[in-house]
Design a protein around this motif. Structure first.
Motif, PDB file in Angstrom:
ATOM      1  N   GLN A 203       0.917  -1.220   0.192  1.00 37.40           N
ATOM      2  CA  GLN A 203       0.085  -0.159   0.123  1.00 37.40           C
ATOM      3  C   GLN A 203       0.786   1.143  -0.040  1.00 37.40           C
ATOM      4  O   GLN A 203       0.593   2.306  -0.717  1.00 37.40           O
ATOM      5  CB  GLN A 203      -0.979   0.040   1.332  1.00 37.40           C
ATOM      6  N   GLN A 204       1.940   1.166   0.760  1.00 35.10           N
ATOM      7  CA  GLN A 204       2.945   2.418   0.714  1.00 35.10           C
ATOM      8  C   GLN A 204       3.510   2.613  -0.659  1.00 35.10           C
ATOM      9  O   GLN A 204       3.815   3.808  -0.865  1.00 35.10           O
ATOM     10  CB  GLN A 204       3.961   2.115   1.931  1.00 35.10           C
ATOM     11  N   ALA A 205       3.813   1.746  -1.504  1.00 35.96           N
ATOM     12  CA  ALA A 205       4.567   1.642  -2.774  1.00 35.96           C
ATOM     13  C   ALA A 205       3.372   2.098  -3.700  1.00 35.96           C
ATOM     14  O   ALA A 205       3.550   3.315  -4.345  1.00 35.96           O
ATOM     15  CB  ALA A 205       4.997   0.390  -3.187  1.00 35.96           C
ATOM     16  N   PHE A 206       2.266   1.650  -3.517  1.00 36.63           N
ATOM     17  CA  PHE A 206       0.957   1.973  -4.276  1.00 36.63           C
ATOM     18  C   PHE A 206       0.638   3.664  -4.241  1.00 36.63           C
ATOM     19  O   PHE A 206       0.515   4.243  -5.230  1.00 36.63           O
ATOM     20  CB  PHE A 206      -0.342   1.220  -4.182  1.00 36.63           C
ATOM     21  N   ALA A 207       0.547   4.045  -2.974  1.00 36.05           N
ATOM     22  CA  ALA A 207       0.260   5.335  -2.749  1.00 36.05           C
ATOM     23  C   ALA A 207       1.304   6.320  -3.300  1.00 36.05           C
ATOM     24  O   ALA A 207       0.695   7.592  -3.503  1.00 36.05           O
ATOM     25  CB  ALA A 207       0.180   5.526  -1.267  1.00 36.05           C
ATOM     26  N   LYS A 208       2.361   5.938  -3.525  1.00 31.41           N
ATOM     27  CA  LYS A 208       3.317   6.912  -4.281  1.00 31.41           C
ATOM     28  C   LYS A 208       2.916   7.165  -5.805  1.00 31.41           C
ATOM     29  O   LYS A 208       3.608   8.079  -6.460  1.00 31.41           O
ATOM     30  CB  LYS A 208       4.940   6.525  -4.322  1.00 31.41           C
ATOM     31  N   LEU A 209       2.222   6.378  -6.298  1.00 33.34           N
ATOM     32  CA  LEU A 209       1.874   6.329  -7.886  1.00 33.34           C
ATOM     33  C   LEU A 209       0.476   6.986  -8.080  1.00 33.34           C
ATOM     34  O   LEU A 209      -0.047   7.540  -8.882  1.00 33.34           O
ATOM     35  CB  LEU A 209       2.105   5.077  -8.512  1.00 33.34           C
ATOM     36  N   ALA A 210      -0.403   6.407  -7.084  1.00 36.54           N
ATOM     37  CA  ALA A 210      -1.758   6.977  -7.070  1.00 36.54           C
ATOM     38  C   ALA A 210      -2.392   6.957  -5.933  1.00 36.54           C
ATOM     39  O   ALA A 210      -2.143   6.078  -4.842  1.00 36.54           O
ATOM     40  CB  ALA A 210      -2.733   6.175  -8.326  1.00 36.54           C
ATOM     41  N   PRO A 211      -3.796   7.496  -5.490  1.00 34.55           N
ATOM     42  CA  PRO A 211      -4.421   7.151  -4.259  1.00 34.55           C
ATOM     43  C   PRO A 211      -4.663   5.626  -4.336  1.00 34.55           C
ATOM     44  O   PRO A 211      -5.158   5.056  -5.119  1.00 34.55           O
ATOM     45  CB  PRO A 211      -5.726   8.307  -4.749  1.00 34.55           C
ATOM     46  N   LEU A 212      -4.787   5.284  -3.073  1.00 37.61           N
ATOM     47  CA  LEU A 212      -5.423   3.911  -2.849  1.00 37.61           C
ATOM     48  C   LEU A 212      -6.666   3.477  -3.498  1.00 37.61           C
ATOM     49  O   LEU A 212      -7.070   2.469  -3.678  1.00 37.61           O
ATOM     50  CB  LEU A 212      -5.146   3.528  -1.313  1.00 37.61           C
TER      51      LEU A 212
END
Length: 322
Positions: A203-212
């Motif tokens: 989730q931490q990595a995904f959040a750097k690309l787009a909102p969860l």
């Protein structure tokens, strides 16, 4: 007795009158001829009785004897194929350059390998992959790669196809979406319904690309060979002994292609499991030298790693950056 083929034909007798003087002369000549024949070498007979015969089984040749062989070596006239056939089975000795290369790649990380990922599986260097990204809660950071709990949250789970029986474990990949990029390390597997090309990011990595809340986004990604000051560590699986062991490499910069152990004077390649351990079912090489090969063909040999189950033992080696 001479054979009939050696008999001389008997002259035909013809009645004739010959003067006495002539008869005397003829008799004298005959006497001389008889004496000459009687006293010649091998004397008296020309009917073949005393001729020397070849020994039974010996070959009689009419050709002249061969010239004596010179003591000095002569250049070979054999064709390359003939020479190769004559030396088939002989142990080859590597050239000095080959030996130096083998030693360098097995003990040092200096210089880059000439290979370009020839040992890679589905994830190859220099290739861009297209897929989707989803997210999951990584918990304590442990996963299918069996690295154990970690505080590193920039991780991802690889889809089963590209996970390739844990061959993707430890790989670093760059993920791109919407003009943003992140780097994650593969520590887990994402089973179906994850599809080929898909990454399940922390989730931490995904959040750097787009909102969860986006849930699912289009991405491209590619393999990296990152800069790092870390060296590789070795861990023996719980339950390992000299009779059975599982071996794992941790912290390798490039994906690991093979793990071998030294046993019986040769290197034995161990089978890789889906949980990222290499197993020696019969105990071969457990506690001995270990050879690691990355997807670029570089080989590192580590020794002095004893069988200490579940203990992370550091080495002083690392693969070359590409």
């Amino acid at each position: 007795m001479a054979s009939s083929s050696h008999r001389r034909p008997r002259p035909e007798r013809r009645p004739a009158r010959v003067p006495l003087v002539a008869l005397s002369a003829v008799a004298a000549v005959a006497l001389v001829v008889t004496l000459v024949v009687a006293f010649r070498p091998g004397g008296g007979s020309d009917d073949g009785k005393d001729a020397v015969s070849p020994v039974a089984g010996a070959e009689v040749s009419a050709s002249p004897p061969a010239a004596p062989t010179s003591a000095s070596p002569q250049p070979s006239t054999a064709s390359p194929s003939t020479t190769a056939s004559a030396t088939a089975g002989a142990k080859k000795t590597p050239s000095a350059s080959a030996r130096a290369s083998a030693t360098r790649t097995s003990t040092s990380t200096s210089g880059k390998s000439s290979a370009t990922g020839s040992l890679a599986g589905r994830i190859r260097p220099g290739t861009t992959y297209t897929g989707v990204a989803t997210s999951y809660d990584v918990g304590n950071g442990d996963g299918a790669c069996s690295y154990g709990p970690t505080s590193d949250v920039m991780t991802a789970a690889m889809n089963t196809a590209d996970y390739e029986t844990s061959k993707a474990c430890g790989a670093y990949v760059a993920v791109h979406a919407g003009g943003k990029s992140i780097t994650v390390r593969i520590t887990n597997e994402c089973p179906a319904p994850c599809q080929a090309g898909q990454l399940d990011l922390s989730q931490q990595a995904f959040a750097k690309l787009a909102p969860l809340s986006a849930g699912r986004i289009q991405i491209t990604w590619n393999l990296l060979s990152p800069a790092t000051s870390d060296t590789i560590s070795i861990r023996y699986k719980t339950g390992s002994s000299q009779y059975w062991c599982g071996i794992q490499a941790i912290g390798h910069r490039n994906p690991l292609a093979r793990l071998e152990v030294r046993a019986g004077g040769s290197w034995v390649q161990l089978a890789r499991t889906e949980y990222n351990y290499f197993l020696s079912e019969q105990g071969s090489g457990c506690g001995g030298a270990i050879r690691l090969t990355d997807i670029y063909g570089e080989q590192l040999t580590v020794d002095g790693i004893s069988v200490k189950p579940d203990a992370v033992q550091p080495t002083k080696v690392q693969f070359t950056r590409h």
